[in-house]
Design an enzyme around this catalytic site. Structure first.
Site, PDB file in Angstrom:
ATOM      1  N   ASP A   1      -4.384  -2.195  11.438  1.00  0.00           N
ATOM      2  CA  ASP A   1      -4.625  -1.317  10.286  1.00  0.00           C
ATOM      3  C   ASP A   1      -4.212  -2.001   8.982  1.00  0.00           C
ATOM      4  O   ASP A   1      -3.468  -3.000   8.980  1.00  0.00           O
ATOM      5  CB  ASP A   1      -3.809  -0.025  10.483  1.00  0.00           C
ATOM      6  CG  ASP A   1      -4.456   1.176   9.818  1.00  0.00           C
ATOM      7  OD1 ASP A   1      -5.310   0.990   8.936  1.00  0.00           O
ATOM      8  OD2 ASP A   1      -4.086   2.309  10.187  1.00  0.00           O
TER       9      ASP A   1
ATOM     10  N   ASP B   1     -11.439   7.832   8.618  1.00  0.00           N
ATOM     11  CA  ASP B   1     -10.399   8.793   8.990  1.00  0.00           C
ATOM     12  C   ASP B   1     -10.943  10.215   9.009  1.00  0.00           C
ATOM     13  O   ASP B   1     -10.240  11.135   9.412  1.00  0.00           O
ATOM     14  CB  ASP B   1      -9.223   8.727   7.995  1.00  0.00           C
ATOM     15  CG  ASP B   1      -8.200   7.678   8.409  1.00  0.00           C
ATOM     16  OD1 ASP B   1      -8.340   7.099   9.503  1.00  0.00           O
ATOM     17  OD2 ASP B   1      -7.243   7.445   7.634  1.00  0.00           O
TER      18      ASP B   1
HETATM   19  C1  GLA Z   1      -4.571   5.080   8.944  1.00  0.00           C
HETATM   20  C2  GLA Z   1      -5.600   5.010  10.057  1.00  0.00           C
HETATM   21  C3  GLA Z   1      -5.401   6.173  10.996  1.00  0.00           C
HETATM   22  C4  GLA Z   1      -4.007   6.153  11.552  1.00  0.00           C
HETATM   23  C5  GLA Z   1      -2.998   6.153  10.424  1.00  0.00           C
HETATM   24  C6  GLA Z   1      -1.581   5.953  10.933  1.00  0.00           C
HETATM   25  O1  GLA Z   1      -4.813   6.155   8.109  1.00  0.00           O
HETATM   26  O2  GLA Z   1      -6.887   4.988   9.539  1.00  0.00           O
HETATM   27  O3  GLA Z   1      -6.346   6.120  12.041  1.00  0.00           O
HETATM   28  O4  GLA Z   1      -3.842   5.012  12.341  1.00  0.00           O
HETATM   29  O5  GLA Z   1      -3.261   5.132   9.480  1.00  0.00           O
HETATM   30  O6  GLA Z   1      -0.654   5.907   9.935  1.00  0.00           O
END
Ligand code: GLA
Length: 778
Positions: A473, A543
């Site tokens: 990420d 997301d």
């Molecule tokens: C980001 C990712 C999510 C999740 C969060 C965790 O927003 O896109 O899928 O992994 O971080 O903090």
């Protein structure tokens, strides 16, 4: 004329030659043409000059660069459009004048130093190199054209070599310039924000400059580097389209200019804004690779070219062609609030449903119970996970599932052991406190010691237990761009060097862990690009997991990227981001056109949802290759534009799956036509609606209309019934010939539209949907 270069792919031609003044002039990029004895019909005729024209030489008084279609333009010699190259020499001058010297053609293609590039061996790609020189300044510019004939793709990049004995400041060096003779185009871009990525926007070009760019330090959800120029009458199935993408994950720009004289220029490359590279004598600088494609058969055809190219030449490694596992991710189920017991309960449910991979998301390390701390402290939190990751993995494996882990390696929390030990590793400008994003700072990947630490630390993390998947990420835009590792005159290199540093780290980790399936992520789809796909075969699309929003997000993404790279999860209803309710079946039907996962608390499922999910997973597994790697099509629904049809068709055309998705239900509009172009026109298909269920909770008190007994709409009995009663959607079965389905479609059984119901009526309701399976009959 001998200088003409005519490149062919299976259905396209790209032709250029050299002007009498020495610049490379672009003649044509379009449908494939036969080679010609005489290319003069394609040459622009310049027999008189015009008003304010600036001509580069008195020997050619009628040639003004400003109104020529050129392959790569500079500044200062009469082309006043956006340029592909901008340099500042040691003497402060800025005029560039690159002229053609020679060209060569060979099978295969070169790599690009320090940058990821498309694959391709001698059997698959042929390269043409043009050597240009600016003699006055002893600079060479090489333009590369890599022709992937069978994929109808041509990639381009440029390399500038400085042999002048002095340094040169490079302020702009674009990967490709495409000049089209004509101006009536739409500039199609894919724009968005957090949790709303890659929505398609069409801008009708008027004279002027249009910029699609990112300045965030990553390719960004704001404007994806994939863009198109399309003819005004171009649709999904017909019309001309030119597409361009970029193998790059940093700040990029696609600059489109339509001139008053009716020429259109499209440039793509590293964003010149904020960029400056000091090129010493004896050094060279290479651009990222641009990926170009043309089709005269509309947007589905151009998407097809891009999809095949991404699948065959961008994605690589063990997982390239392998079916991807169905995963469960604990993020939307637990947030940071979990312990081993909770995770194992989730994993047990997941295994029983047929899920194959358990992904532990954020919150497993340091003392991270929210997003204010611990990035950089990559040791398991023993309170949450006694025995750490190593203790957890065997328990997950014992349930028959693979194990995967979330990391956000490029970041550092102010509240972390790492920051206390190395505050200077965070990106910051001198004498200023850095800006925060999600309470965190960015690690300075321009610093070699940071990169070395990252590789070793992640090697440790990835070596824990039997780790088979990693979600990488990156959750903030870069601000305060500055590196302590660079001298003042090189600070304009920061963003590009950050990306080069990232690529170096990724290349090494992927080399060390070839078996791990990596999924890239950046607050969802904030770094959804071909650069990341060279290291990681899939990306978390957004997301926003709301099924209805995903139709736009996945649909927009599908113009440039195949579904085999898009993570798509079934989450809870009401949805966490939009608070919109949708059925478990629609959530699956949308996610099925991607890499399926479940991201909700499976321990809280009703009997109804569990049974529905079990059948969804069986269906997905039975058709996984088709769903993940089949030819993806967007089929406009001509009867009602609020509806969407997507389809995946097998390579041989013998099987297909189509999804019909509805927006809001309308009384009296009960007729739907299901069309799937691309089927085998010579065979007949058996078409069946996927077995789907409707939760009777949706009917409230109306349930009494279909039940022999009377119950209260909000009563306990109703609740029990809705949990256990699998009310099946009407069976649908048709037999239809491929030519009919491709050209016209099947008139489906009537949709419930305000009056009676019987078992020949489809119930869709708001955001309802159904999948249809097409199988060729023997
Ligand atoms: C980001 C990712 C999510 C999740 C969060 C965790 O927003 O896109 O899928 O992994 O971080 O903090």
């Amino acid at each position: 004329m001998s200088d003409v270069i005519h490149l062919d792919t299976d259905t396209t031609s790209y032709i250029f030659d050299v002007l009498p003044t020495g610049q490379v002039s672009s003649l044509y990029y379009g449908a494939r043409l036969r080679h010609m004895e005489d290319y003069s019909p394609l040459r622009q005729k310049n027999d008189v000059g015009y008003g304010t024209m600036v001509n580069i030489s008195q020997a050619h008084k009628t040639i003004g660069l400003d109104d020529q279609c050129l392959e790569y333009s500079g500044l200062g010699k009469g082309d006043y459009r956006e340029s592909a190259i901008e340099l500042v020499y040691a003497d402060g001058s800025r005029t560039t004048d690159f002229r053609h010297v020679s060209s060569k053609r060979y099978r295969g293609r070169p790599d690009i130093e320090t940058l990821p590039s498309a694959l391709g061996g001698e059997g698959e790609v042929e390269t043409t190199e043009l050597l240009l020189r600016d003699e006055a300044k002893s600079l060479s510019l090489i333009l590369y054209y890599c022709v992937y004939a069978s994929h109808d793709v041509i990639t381009r990049f440029a390399k500038l070599a400085n042999e002048s004995g002095e340094s040169v400041r490079v302020r702009r060096l674009m990967s490709a310039q495409l000049d089209l003779f004509g101006g009536d185009y739409r500039f199609v871009t894919f724009d968005g924000a957090w949790a709303y990525e890659r929505e398609r926007h069409d801008k009708t070009l008027h004279p002027g400059v249009y910029v699609n760019d990112s300045k965030t330090g990553n390719s960004s959800h704001r404007h994806n580097p994939f863009v198109m120029l399309v003819g005004t009458d171009c649709g999904e199935w017909s019309g001309e389209a030119w597409a361009m993408n970029l193998v790059y994950s940093g700040s990029h720009a696609q600059i489109c200019e339509r001139t008053y004289q009716g020429k259109t220029r499209l440039l793509s490359g590293i964003n010149p804004s904020g960029f400056e590279w000091l090129l010493m004598s004896g050094e060279s600088f290479s651009t990222p690779e641009a990926v170009l494609s043309y089709s005269s058969r509309g947007l589905n055809a151009i998407s097809r070219n891009m999809h095949r190219f991404v699948q065959d030449f961008i994605v690589r490694g063990e997982w390239r062609d392998r079916e991807r596992p169905i995963l469960v991710n604990n993020w939307e189920a637990t947030d940071f609030d979990f312990d081993r017991r909770k995770l194992l309960a989730l994993a047990k449910e997941a295994a029983a449903l047929g899920i194959e991979l358990f992904v532990l998301d954020d919150g497993w390390f340091g003392k991270r119970d929210d997003d204010t701390s611990s990035l950089g402290d990559w040791k398991a939190n023993e309170k949450k996970l006694p025995g750490g990751i190593e203790g957890l993995v065997p328990k997950i494996n014992a349930l028959g599932m693979k194990f995967g882990l979330w990391v956000e390696p490029e970041m550092i929390s102010e509240d972390s052991e790492l920051y206390r030990a190395h505050p200077d590793w965070a990106v910051a400008t001198p004498d200023r406190a850095p800006a925060y994003g999600r309470n965190q700072f960015v690690l300075d990947l321009c610093m070699p010691e940071v990169r070395a630490w990252l590789v070793e630390t992640m090697t440790g993390v990835f070596s824990q237990g039997n780790l088979e998947y990693v979600k990488w990420d990156m959750n903030r835009h870069i601000s305060d761009a500055y590196s302590k590792a660079l001298p003042p005159e090189r600070q304009g290199e920061f963003h590009h060097r950050y990306i080069l540093g990232l690529y170096e780290v990724l290349a090494e980790l992927v080399r060390r862990f070839p078996k791990i399936l990596f999924e890239s992520c950046a607050s969802g789809g904030n770094r959804f690009d071909l650069g990341m796909l060279c290291y990681m075969p899939q990306i978390w699309t957004s997301d926003d997991t709301d099924a209805y929003a995903r139709l736009t997000i996945q649909g927009g993404t599908s113009y440039g990227y195949p579904q085999s790279v898009m993570g798509a999860h079934v989450s809870a209803s009401p949805n966490m981001q939009t608070l919109r309710a949708s059925t478990i079946e629609t959530r699956f039907n949308v996610a099925a056109f991607g890499l399926l996962g479940y991201e909700l608390d499976l321990t809280m499922l009703s009997h109804f949802d569990k049974r529905a999910i079990r059948e969804q997973i069986e269906f997905y597994k039975a058709h996984r290759r088709l769903l993940q790697f089949g030819r993806f099509l967007r089929v406009p629904v001509t009867m009602d534009e609020k509806k969407t049809t997507w389809a995946v068709v097998a390579e041989d055309g013998k099987t297909a799956i189509a999804g019909l998705f509805q927006g809001s239900a309308k009384v009296g509009l009960g007729q739907d036509l299901l069309k799937v172009p691309g089927l085998d026109t010579d065979v007949a298909y058996r078409v069946t609606g996927r077995k789907q269920y409707i939760n009777v909770r949706a009917f409230g008190g109306l349930v009494n209309k279909i039940l022999p007994i009377k119950i209260r709409g909000d009563g306990v009995l109703h609740s029990v019934l809705s949990s256990y009663y699998m009310f099946a959607m009407a069976d649908e079965a048709y037999v239809a010939n491929g030519d009919l389905v491709s050209a016209y479609g099947i008139k489906l059984i009537q949709q419930f539209s305000g009056t009676g119901y019987n078992d020949r009526v489809r119930i869709l309701s708001d955001y309802g949907s159904r999948l249809y399976l097409f199988e060729a009959r023997e």
